[in-house]
Design an enzyme around this catalytic site. Sequence first.
Site, PDB file in Angstrom:
ATOM      1  N   HIS A   1       0.797  -1.229   0.000  1.00 33.10           N
ATOM      2  CA  HIS A   1       0.000   0.000   0.000  1.00 33.10           C
ATOM      3  C   HIS A   1       0.836   1.289   0.000  1.00 33.10           C
ATOM      4  O   HIS A   1       0.501   2.253  -0.643  1.00 33.10           O
ATOM      5  CB  HIS A   1      -0.982   0.009   1.178  1.00 33.10           C
ATOM      6  CG  HIS A   1      -0.348   0.099   2.531  1.00 33.10           C
ATOM      7  ND1 HIS A   1       0.164  -1.002   3.178  1.00 33.10           N
ATOM      8  CD2 HIS A   1      -0.133   1.146   3.362  1.00 33.10           C
ATOM      9  CE1 HIS A   1       0.650  -0.631   4.355  1.00 33.10           C
ATOM     10  NE2 HIS A   1       0.499   0.673   4.491  1.00 33.10           N
TER      11      HIS A   1
ATOM     12  N   LYS B   1       5.965   5.553  -1.179  1.00 27.95           N
ATOM     13  CA  LYS B   1       6.766   6.400  -0.284  1.00 27.95           C
ATOM     14  C   LYS B   1       8.262   6.270  -0.554  1.00 27.95           C
ATOM     15  O   LYS B   1       9.032   7.105  -0.090  1.00 27.95           O
ATOM     16  CB  LYS B   1       6.461   6.060   1.182  1.00 27.95           C
ATOM     17  CG  LYS B   1       5.119   6.592   1.642  1.00 27.95           C
ATOM     18  CD  LYS B   1       4.929   6.382   3.129  1.00 27.95           C
ATOM     19  CE  LYS B   1       3.581   6.938   3.581  1.00 27.95           C
ATOM     20  NZ  LYS B   1       3.299   6.579   4.983  1.00 27.95           N
TER      21      LYS B   1
ATOM     22  N   HIS C   1      -5.968   3.769  -1.296  1.00 26.44           N
ATOM     23  CA  HIS C   1      -6.041   3.377   0.119  1.00 26.44           C
ATOM     24  C   HIS C   1      -6.260   4.563   1.058  1.00 26.44           C
ATOM     25  O   HIS C   1      -6.512   4.366   2.240  1.00 26.44           O
ATOM     26  CB  HIS C   1      -4.825   2.544   0.544  1.00 26.44           C
ATOM     27  CG  HIS C   1      -3.524   3.269   0.689  1.00 26.44           C
ATOM     28  ND1 HIS C   1      -2.695   3.554  -0.371  1.00 26.44           N
ATOM     29  CD2 HIS C   1      -2.890   3.751   1.778  1.00 26.44           C
ATOM     30  CE1 HIS C   1      -1.620   4.177   0.070  1.00 26.44           C
ATOM     31  NE2 HIS C   1      -1.699   4.314   1.368  1.00 26.44           N
TER      32      HIS C   1
ATOM     33  N   ASP D   1      -6.149  -0.274   8.259  1.00 27.08           N
ATOM     34  CA  ASP D   1      -5.062   0.701   8.477  1.00 27.08           C
ATOM     35  C   ASP D   1      -5.379   1.590   9.686  1.00 27.08           C
ATOM     36  O   ASP D   1      -4.502   1.894  10.497  1.00 27.08           O
ATOM     37  CB  ASP D   1      -4.892   1.559   7.215  1.00 27.08           C
ATOM     38  CG  ASP D   1      -3.514   2.208   7.156  1.00 27.08           C
ATOM     39  OD1 ASP D   1      -2.553   1.627   7.687  1.00 27.08           O
ATOM     40  OD2 ASP D   1      -3.405   3.302   6.569  1.00 27.08           O
TER      41      ASP D   1
HETATM   42 FE   LIG Z   1      -0.415   5.521   2.694  1.00 24.83          FE
HETATM   43 FE   LIG Z   2       1.107   2.162   5.951  1.00 26.30          FE
END
Ligand SMILES: [Fe+2]
Ligand SMILES: [Fe+2]
Length: 353
Positions: A213, A217, A266, A295
């Site tokens: 997910h 990043k 997400h 999450d």
């Molecule tokens: Fe995220």
């Molecule tokens: Fe995460």
Amino acid sequence: MGPASRSNPAEIGSPGPVADCSTVRVLLAMQPSPRQQAFRSVLLAAGYEVWCTATARETCALLARDHCDILLCDVQQSDGDGFQLMAQALQLHPDLPVILIAEQASVDLARQAIYAGASDFLSATTDPHNLPIILERNITRHNVQHTCVRPQKATSPITLEAVLDTLLTAINARDIEAPGHSECVTAYTMALADRLALPTDQRTHIERGALLHDIGKIAIPDHILYKPGPLTAEEWDEMRRHALTGYQMCAPIPALQQAALIVRHHHERWDGTGYPDGLRGAQIPPGARLFAIADALDAITAGRPYRPAQPFAVAREEIRRCRGTQFDPELVDLFLSIPEETWETIHRRAYRS
Ligand SMILES: [Fe+2]
Ligand SMILES: [Fe+2]
């Protein structure tokens, strides 16, 4: 490359042993200075092969006849502009990771650097001892993007397992998540999915999407990803890009196309106030709706740097409170029907607590 082709032997020091194919060659394109010397010493001590060039002209000449694995380039060159030098370097070697370094670092300049093709952006005050890990992250990130975005260039068949392994290694290499987080949210997501009696292939897509997910990043510059204090509005904008970046990384891989939708969506919210597309209700893929609850459960019960861990009962109430605003109401009901002990057991296993 032999010592004779090095452009400035006085800056390089005595030639080391001939590099084998596993040696990473770093080119420092910066004027001789105590900082350049410190960078060089740390990298040599870490086992890198280090080349140094003092001018943009020298750097271009070297890159025209040889290649390095990563280029560290000052924005201010003695005979020109680091951005221009980076553009020339990328023209010669389109796949070369380039890290730009600025005396006067700013968010705007960092953004400009990344948009111009830099892999990363550093302030000149960066502690030289952090360089090896920064380089490792950039090389890993670069290899992942190269593998994922242009799989057709691969010279040998790439299995899905190998791609997944590489992506998960990249997540771990950048310390994007707390250890156990991906495992825990994936297990929470699948515990919900199990109650929906979904077909096996759909379960597989959801599981992959949950694992990956936050893969986007890895493209966020270090000064934002690891910033200890609160982010500025501009930095948040950059941070939010991870959903789209992650999607762009996964979508070209046929076996990850469904999972890529979970990666992209997400952070969408049931009421349409999420990102990146502001989808609402049933427009949001079901796997992403399941994941959003998982999450949140993990964010509350495992804690975050800015918020201590809360009991599971608190998480249940918070998720109930956000029924129909942040989360799919029917999935919240499903979540609430599962005993607290189930979630606690998953948490203990993932975090080995
Ligand atoms: Fe995220
Ligand atoms: Fe995460």
